[in-house]
Design a protein around this motif. Structure first.
Motif, PDB file in Angstrom:
ATOM      1  N   LEU A   1       0.837  -1.200   0.000  1.00 44.74           N
ATOM      2  CA  LEU A   1       0.000   0.000   0.000  1.00 44.74           C
ATOM      3  C   LEU A   1       0.871   1.249   0.000  1.00 44.74           C
ATOM      4  CD1 LEU A   1      -2.660   1.542   0.217  1.00 44.74           C
ATOM      5  CD2 LEU A   1      -2.583   1.148   2.691  1.00 44.74           C
ATOM      6  N   ARG A   2       1.911   1.244   0.800  1.00 48.32           N
ATOM      7  CA  ARG A   2       2.805   2.413   0.843  1.00 48.32           C
ATOM      8  C   ARG A   2       3.414   2.661  -0.534  1.00 48.32           C
ATOM      9  NH1 ARG A   2       7.820   2.680   4.790  1.00 48.32           N
ATOM     10  NH2 ARG A   2       6.227   3.177   6.301  1.00 48.32           N
ATOM     11  N   ARG A   3       3.858   1.588  -1.201  1.00 49.26           N
ATOM     12  CA  ARG A   3       4.433   1.739  -2.545  1.00 49.26           C
ATOM     13  C   ARG A   3       3.413   2.344  -3.509  1.00 49.26           C
ATOM     14  NH1 ARG A   3       6.000  -3.611  -2.034  1.00 49.26           N
ATOM     15  NH2 ARG A   3       7.902  -3.686  -0.857  1.00 49.26           N
ATOM     16  N   GLU A   4       2.170   1.858  -3.448  1.00 52.66           N
ATOM     17  CA  GLU A   4       1.122   2.392  -4.322  1.00 52.66           C
ATOM     18  C   GLU A   4       0.883   3.870  -4.048  1.00 52.66           C
ATOM     19  OE1 GLU A   4      -2.493   0.102  -4.134  1.00 52.66           O
ATOM     20  OE2 GLU A   4      -1.380  -1.772  -4.268  1.00 52.66           O
ATOM     21  N   LEU A   5       0.821   4.228  -2.775  1.00 57.63           N
ATOM     22  CA  LEU A   5       0.581   5.627  -2.420  1.00 57.63           C
ATOM     23  C   LEU A   5       1.758   6.509  -2.822  1.00 57.63           C
ATOM     24  CD1 LEU A   5      -1.130   5.184   1.050  1.00 57.63           C
ATOM     25  CD2 LEU A   5      -2.220   5.757  -1.128  1.00 57.63           C
ATOM     26  N   ASP A   6       2.982   5.999  -2.643  1.00 55.90           N
ATOM     27  CA  ASP A   6       4.161   6.758  -3.066  1.00 55.90           C
ATOM     28  C   ASP A   6       4.125   6.999  -4.568  1.00 55.90           C
ATOM     29  OD1 ASP A   6       5.130   6.916  -0.499  1.00 55.90           O
ATOM     30  OD2 ASP A   6       6.657   5.358  -0.759  1.00 55.90           O
ATOM     31  N   TRP A   7       3.755   5.967  -5.321  1.00 57.64           N
ATOM     32  CA  TRP A   7       3.670   6.101  -6.771  1.00 57.64           C
ATOM     33  C   TRP A   7       2.612   7.137  -7.143  1.00 57.64           C
ATOM     34  CZ3 TRP A   7      -0.091   5.340 -10.468  1.00 57.64           C
ATOM     35  CH2 TRP A   7       0.350   5.383 -11.789  1.00 57.64           C
ATOM     36  N   GLU A   8       1.463   7.099  -6.480  1.00 56.60           N
ATOM     37  CA  GLU A   8       0.405   8.075  -6.758  1.00 56.60           C
ATOM     38  C   GLU A   8       0.868   9.491  -6.432  1.00 56.60           C
ATOM     39  OE1 GLU A   8      -3.119   6.936  -4.653  1.00 56.60           O
ATOM     40  OE2 GLU A   8      -3.326   5.068  -5.793  1.00 56.60           O
ATOM     41  N   GLU A   9       1.604   9.632  -5.316  1.00 60.22           N
ATOM     42  CA  GLU A   9       2.100  10.964  -4.944  1.00 60.22           C
ATOM     43  C   GLU A   9       3.065  11.496  -5.987  1.00 60.22           C
ATOM     44  OE1 GLU A   9       3.748  10.540  -1.054  1.00 60.22           O
ATOM     45  OE2 GLU A   9       1.792  10.556  -0.097  1.00 60.22           O
ATOM     46  N   ARG A  10       3.958  10.630  -6.474  1.00 58.60           N
ATOM     47  CA  ARG A  10       4.898  11.068  -7.510  1.00 58.60           C
ATOM     48  C   ARG A  10       4.147  11.445  -8.780  1.00 58.60           C
ATOM     49  NH1 ARG A  10       7.938   6.825  -5.382  1.00 58.60           N
ATOM     50  NH2 ARG A  10       7.278   5.428  -7.048  1.00 58.60           N
ATOM     51  N   SER A  11       3.104  10.700  -9.076  1.00 64.67           N
ATOM     52  CA  SER A  11       2.312  10.985 -10.275  1.00 64.67           C
ATOM     53  C   SER A  11       1.535  12.281 -10.130  1.00 64.67           C
ATOM     54  CB  SER A  11       1.324   9.843 -10.546  1.00 64.67           C
ATOM     55  OG  SER A  11       2.002   8.652 -10.803  1.00 64.67           O
ATOM     56  N   ASP A  12       1.078  12.562  -8.890  1.00 59.33           N
ATOM     57  CA  ASP A  12       0.297  13.779  -8.653  1.00 59.33           C
ATOM     58  C   ASP A  12       1.174  15.018  -8.564  1.00 59.33           C
ATOM     59  OD1 ASP A  12      -1.980  12.258  -8.583  1.00 59.33           O
ATOM     60  OD2 ASP A  12      -2.111  12.201  -6.399  1.00 59.33           O
ATOM     61  N   GLY A  13       2.465  14.827  -8.370  1.00 57.98           N
ATOM     62  CA  GLY A  13       3.386  15.959  -8.269  1.00 57.98           C
ATOM     63  C   GLY A  13       3.179  16.767  -7.006  1.00 57.98           C
ATOM     64  N   LEU A  14       2.934  16.102  -5.881  1.00 57.00           N
ATOM     65  CA  LEU A  14       2.758  16.819  -4.625  1.00 57.00           C
ATOM     66  C   LEU A  14       4.073  17.464  -4.188  1.00 57.00           C
ATOM     67  CD1 LEU A  14       0.698  14.185  -2.621  1.00 57.00           C
ATOM     68  CD2 LEU A  14      -0.146  16.304  -3.591  1.00 57.00           C
ATOM     69  N   PRO A  15       4.002  18.614  -3.525  1.00 59.54           N
ATOM     70  CA  PRO A  15       5.220  19.233  -3.005  1.00 59.54           C
ATOM     71  C   PRO A  15       5.917  18.287  -2.028  1.00 59.54           C
ATOM     72  CG  PRO A  15       3.340  20.713  -2.812  1.00 59.54           C
ATOM     73  CD  PRO A  15       2.819  19.377  -3.248  1.00 59.54           C
ATOM     74  N   SER A  16       7.246  18.365  -1.970  1.00 56.40           N
ATOM     75  CA  SER A  16       8.014  17.414  -1.166  1.00 56.40           C
ATOM     76  C   SER A  16       7.633  17.455   0.312  1.00 56.40           C
ATOM     77  CB  SER A  16       9.506  17.665  -1.331  1.00 56.40           C
ATOM     78  OG  SER A  16       9.826  18.975  -0.914  1.00 56.40           O
ATOM     79  N   GLY A  17       7.338  18.611   0.868  1.00 64.01           N
ATOM     80  CA  GLY A  17       6.958  18.700   2.279  1.00 64.01           C
ATOM     81  C   GLY A  17       5.665  17.955   2.560  1.00 64.01           C
ATOM     82  N   GLU A  18       4.711  18.100   1.662  1.00 57.35           N
ATOM     83  CA  GLU A  18       3.431  17.408   1.825  1.00 57.35           C
ATOM     84  C   GLU A  18       3.629  15.896   1.682  1.00 57.35           C
ATOM     85  OE1 GLU A  18      -1.075  17.417  -0.029  1.00 57.35           O
ATOM     86  OE2 GLU A  18       0.301  19.056  -0.505  1.00 57.35           O
ATOM     87  N   THR A  19       4.465  15.499   0.742  1.00 54.13           N
ATOM     88  CA  THR A  19       4.757  14.087   0.553  1.00 54.13           C
ATOM     89  C   THR A  19       5.393  13.512   1.810  1.00 54.13           C
ATOM     90  OG1 THR A  19       5.071  14.417  -1.807  1.00 54.13           O
ATOM     91  CG2 THR A  19       6.028  12.427  -0.862  1.00 54.13           C
ATOM     92  N   ARG A  20       6.368  14.230   2.369  1.00 58.25           N
ATOM     93  CA  ARG A  20       7.053  13.774   3.566  1.00 58.25           C
ATOM     94  C   ARG A  20       6.073  13.650   4.732  1.00 58.25           C
ATOM     95  NH1 ARG A  20      11.157  16.483   2.858  1.00 58.25           N
ATOM     96  NH2 ARG A  20      10.486  18.457   3.713  1.00 58.25           N
ATOM     97  N   ALA A  21       5.189  14.625   4.894  1.00 60.84           N
ATOM     98  CA  ALA A  21       4.204  14.582   5.983  1.00 60.84           C
ATOM     99  C   ALA A  21       3.259  13.399   5.803  1.00 60.84           C
ATOM    100  CB  ALA A  21       3.420  15.886   6.030  1.00 60.84           C
ATOM    101  N   ARG A  22       2.843  13.135   4.565  1.00 62.59           N
ATOM    102  CA  ARG A  22       1.962  11.988   4.309  1.00 62.59           C
ATOM    103  C   ARG A  22       2.655  10.680   4.643  1.00 62.59           C
ATOM    104  NH1 ARG A  22      -1.455  12.334  -1.256  1.00 62.59           N
ATOM    105  NH2 ARG A  22      -3.068  13.731  -0.518  1.00 62.59           N
ATOM    106  N   ARG A  23       3.934  10.572   4.245  1.00 63.66           N
ATOM    107  CA  ARG A  23       4.681   9.343   4.530  1.00 63.66           C
ATOM    108  C   ARG A  23       4.820   9.121   6.025  1.00 63.66           C
ATOM    109  NH1 ARG A  23       9.196  10.376   0.300  1.00 63.66           N
ATOM    110  NH2 ARG A  23       8.196   9.574  -1.542  1.00 63.66           N
ATOM    111  N   GLN A  24       5.124  10.181   6.763  1.00 62.08           N
ATOM    112  CA  GLN A  24       5.269  10.051   8.212  1.00 62.08           C
ATOM    113  C   GLN A  24       3.951   9.635   8.849  1.00 62.08           C
ATOM    114  OE1 GLN A  24       6.779  13.926   9.148  1.00 62.08           O
ATOM    115  NE2 GLN A  24       8.922  13.294   8.941  1.00 62.08           N
ATOM    116  N   ASN A  25       2.856  10.239   8.398  1.00 64.65           N
ATOM    117  CA  ASN A  25       1.538   9.891   8.923  1.00 64.65           C
ATOM    118  C   ASN A  25       1.209   8.441   8.593  1.00 64.65           C
ATOM    119  OD1 ASN A  25      -0.965  10.158  10.110  1.00 64.65           O
ATOM    120  ND2 ASN A  25      -1.916  10.987   8.276  1.00 64.65           N
TER     121      ASN A  25
END
Length: 113
Positions: free
Chosen positions: A68-92
């Motif tokens: 699931l984490r891999r899928e979400l990471d892939w979606e985040e990269r595809s969505d082009g989220l800012p790195s800070g938001e990506t990092r916060a999502r990963r930590q959560n």
């Protein structure tokens, strides 16, 4: 915790145990709309009443959570989220994964006793 609530809660220990044994928990989406459907599926499987339908080991649930984490990471990269938001999502998500794996491990130990 994905919802900030316990899946089973009674006013007494006896009521809580009765709910664990006989009730289905509320849908996670009822309390948290941001939880992915796959995480809901993982949690439901971990909480199934029939022992043979649940995850058999903590490693099994960890595999699904990592996928699931891999899928979400892939979606985040595809969505082009800012790195800070990506990092916060990963930590959560990592916090949720660790909490779920710990809960599943404790649940498996308690039901096998």
């Amino acid at each position: 915790m994905a919802t900030g609530r316990l899946p089973f809660k009674g006013e007494t220990v006896t009521q809580t145990v009765d709910k664990i044994l006989h009730s289905q928990p509320d849908s996670i989406a009822r309390w948290n709309y941001n939880v992915p459907e796959e995480l809901e599926r993982i949690v439901r499987k971990a909480l199934r009443k029939a022992r043979d339908e649940r995850y058999q080991t903590a490693k099994d649930i960890l595999v699904d959570l990592k996928n699931l984490r891999r899928e979400l990471d892939w979606e985040e990269r595809s969505d082009g989220l800012p790195s800070g938001e990506t990092r916060a999502r990963r930590q959560n998500q990592a916090t949720n994964e660790n909490s779920l794996a710990y809960s599943a491990s404790n649940s498996a130990q308690n039901t096998s006793s």
